[in-house]
Design an enzyme around this catalytic site. Structure first.
Site, PDB file in Angstrom:
ATOM      1  N   LYS A   1       0.817  -1.220   0.000  1.00  0.00           N
ATOM      2  CA  LYS A   1       0.000   0.000   0.000  1.00  0.00           C
ATOM      3  C   LYS A   1       0.850   1.269   0.000  1.00  0.00           C
ATOM      4  CE  LYS A   1      -2.535   2.626   3.444  1.00  0.00           C
ATOM      5  NZ  LYS A   1      -3.148   2.606   4.785  1.00  0.00           N
TER       6      LYS A   1
ATOM      7  N   GLY B   1      -9.390  -0.180   0.289  1.00  0.00           N
ATOM      8  CA  GLY B   1      -8.393  -0.061   1.344  1.00  0.00           C
ATOM      9  C   GLY B   1      -8.670   1.131   2.239  1.00  0.00           C
TER      10      GLY B   1
ATOM     11  N   TYR C   1     -14.313   8.127  11.915  1.00  0.00           N
ATOM     12  CA  TYR C   1     -14.400   7.211  10.775  1.00  0.00           C
ATOM     13  C   TYR C   1     -15.527   7.648   9.846  1.00  0.00           C
ATOM     14  CZ  TYR C   1     -15.896   3.200   8.061  1.00  0.00           C
ATOM     15  OH  TYR C   1     -16.309   2.393   7.029  1.00  0.00           O
TER      16      TYR C   1
ATOM     17  N   ASN D   1     -24.306  -3.100   7.071  1.00  0.00           N
ATOM     18  CA  ASN D   1     -23.638  -4.104   7.907  1.00  0.00           C
ATOM     19  C   ASN D   1     -23.301  -5.340   7.085  1.00  0.00           C
ATOM     20  OD1 ASN D   1     -24.992  -2.340  10.014  1.00  0.00           O
ATOM     21  ND2 ASN D   1     -23.765  -3.710  11.278  1.00  0.00           N
TER      22      ASN D   1
ATOM     23  N   LYS E   1     -10.392  -9.567  10.931  1.00  0.00           N
ATOM     24  CA  LYS E   1     -10.836  -8.269  11.408  1.00  0.00           C
ATOM     25  C   LYS E   1     -10.978  -8.168  12.928  1.00  0.00           C
ATOM     26  CE  LYS E   1     -14.217  -6.274   9.112  1.00  0.00           C
ATOM     27  NZ  LYS E   1     -13.659  -4.946   8.739  1.00  0.00           N
TER      28      LYS E   1
ATOM     29  N   PHE F   1     -26.835  -7.846  23.061  1.00  0.00           N
ATOM     30  CA  PHE F   1     -27.096  -6.723  23.948  1.00  0.00           C
ATOM     31  C   PHE F   1     -28.548  -6.732  24.409  1.00  0.00           C
ATOM     32  CE2 PHE F   1     -23.623  -4.015  21.774  1.00  0.00           C
ATOM     33  CZ  PHE F   1     -22.664  -4.509  22.640  1.00  0.00           C
TER      34      PHE F   1
ATOM     35  N   TYR G   1     -24.478   4.661  19.523  1.00  0.00           N
ATOM     36  CA  TYR G   1     -24.841   3.378  18.906  1.00  0.00           C
ATOM     37  C   TYR G   1     -26.041   3.544  17.988  1.00  0.00           C
ATOM     38  CZ  TYR G   1     -25.768  -1.685  18.789  1.00  0.00           C
ATOM     39  OH  TYR G   1     -25.961  -2.980  18.409  1.00  0.00           O
TER      40      TYR G   1
END
Length: 334
Positions: free
Chosen positions: A54, A78, A141, A171, A180, A203, A295
């Site tokens: 990379k 990437g 992010y 998702n 990951k 949860f 969340y």
């Protein structure tokens, strides 16, 4: 003709390479960072022409000295996808500046550029449509993806020299995500929890949702690869597109699908959610304080724009997609 795939040893990137291989395409330059060496396994079953680190790739792009001729497209997968990484300097350089440099190069060379955006741009919103006023990222992010999407919108108004498509992944779950760690899908973690402990955790109640009733638009990586290749086949299409199923399904459904797929492999009968909870094969844990207010309790891609672009394939629902994934994990990871 050469195709470049960044993040090629990663989750979605390796599935795109595999999908290209299934078409007989092997003239592929795989770009990645193999400092986490186990990722090479994702490419071991694929056919590529060359691997490029990379950092060397970024240097060659920035200096306009890439040695490849007749590049047909760049699939840019990437990026740092760790939503809990709060290092803004790293995130903006890796996710924003790197992508911007690639965009500029592809536009200069008139090369189609298909890149990974994210549903994280929507934050805690309840409407997931590709519109600026609905985009309120909750973390750096999401902001790094959001900011680049704004660049594309401006460039489209100014005029593009070649196709540019951003995919807002929801998702995603499926094969080749085992490297990951904690950022792997819930389906991956549930599979391993069940195999190790004989039950899975979800949860408990939070934000007005009951135990395990938080919902997501869970999309199979097989479908993600198909959509990427659809746009590769249609270079006249540019823009930002949600990439989900258009369905929102409970974590309860995902957990039940995973446990029942594992049970089926053991020769055991399917059980209802109620039965799985009563038998403590699905258990609920208190919602973490650290995630409260940060969340997403609900996501559901509005795929109207994707359908209007001509993509008509049906997406796997949680039950069918997870069954396929569990079968793959039993054959390859167990």
């Amino acid at each position: 003709m050469t195709i470049i795939v960044t993040g090629a040893a990663g989750f979605i990137g390796s599935n795109i390479v595999k999908a290209l291989n299934q078409r007989g395409i092997t003239d592929i330059v795989a770009v990645d960072n193999l400092s986490k060496g186990e990722k090479f396994k994702n490419l071991a079953e694929c056919e590529i022409a060359h691997y490029l680190d990379k950092h060397e790739f970024i240097r060659q792009v920035r200096e306009h000295i890439l040695p490849y001729q007749n590049i047909e497209a760049v699939f840019h997968q990437g990026a740092c996808s760790d939503t809990m990484n709060h290092d803004g300097l790293y995130m903006m350089d890796n996710n924003y500046q790197y992508t911007l440099d690639l965009l500029d190069w592809c536009q200069d060379e008139r090369i189609p550029f298909l890149y990974a955006s994210s549903a994280a741009v929507y934050g805690k919103g309840e409407i997931f449509r590709e519109e600026r006023e609905l985009e309120k990222p909750l973390n750096v992010y999401g902001y790094s993806k959001f900011l680049f999407d704004q660049v594309l919108r401006r460039r489209m108004k100014e005029g593009l020299t070649a196709q540019v498509v951003g995919f807002r992944y929801f998702n995603v779950y499926g094969q080749h995500e085992q490297h990951k760690g904690r950022m792997a899908s819930v389906a991956f973690h549930h599979f391993h929890q069940y195999r190790e402990h004989g039950y899975v955790n979800l949860f408990g109640s939070n934000d007005g949702y009951g135990n395990g009733e938080q919902t997501r638009d869970f999309v199979s990586v097989e479908d993600v690869a198909k959509v990427n290749l659809y746009f590769f086949d249609h270079p006249e299409l540019s823009g930002i597109y949600n990439l989900g199923t258009g369905r929102s399904q409970q974590f309860n459904e995902l957990a039940a699908a995973t446990v029942n797929a594992c049970r089926a492999a053991e020769g055991k009968p399917e059980m209802s959610l109620k039965e799985l909870v009563e038998e403590e094969l699905i258990r609920y844990i208190p919602f973490p304080d650290a995630l409260k207010g940060k969340y997403q309790s609900f996501t559901q891609a509005d795929i109207t724009k994707l359908r209007e672009a001509g993509y008509t394939e049906e997406f796997f629902d949680v039950k069918s997609g997870v069954e396929r994934y569990v079968k793959w994990m039993l054959e390859n990871l167990a």
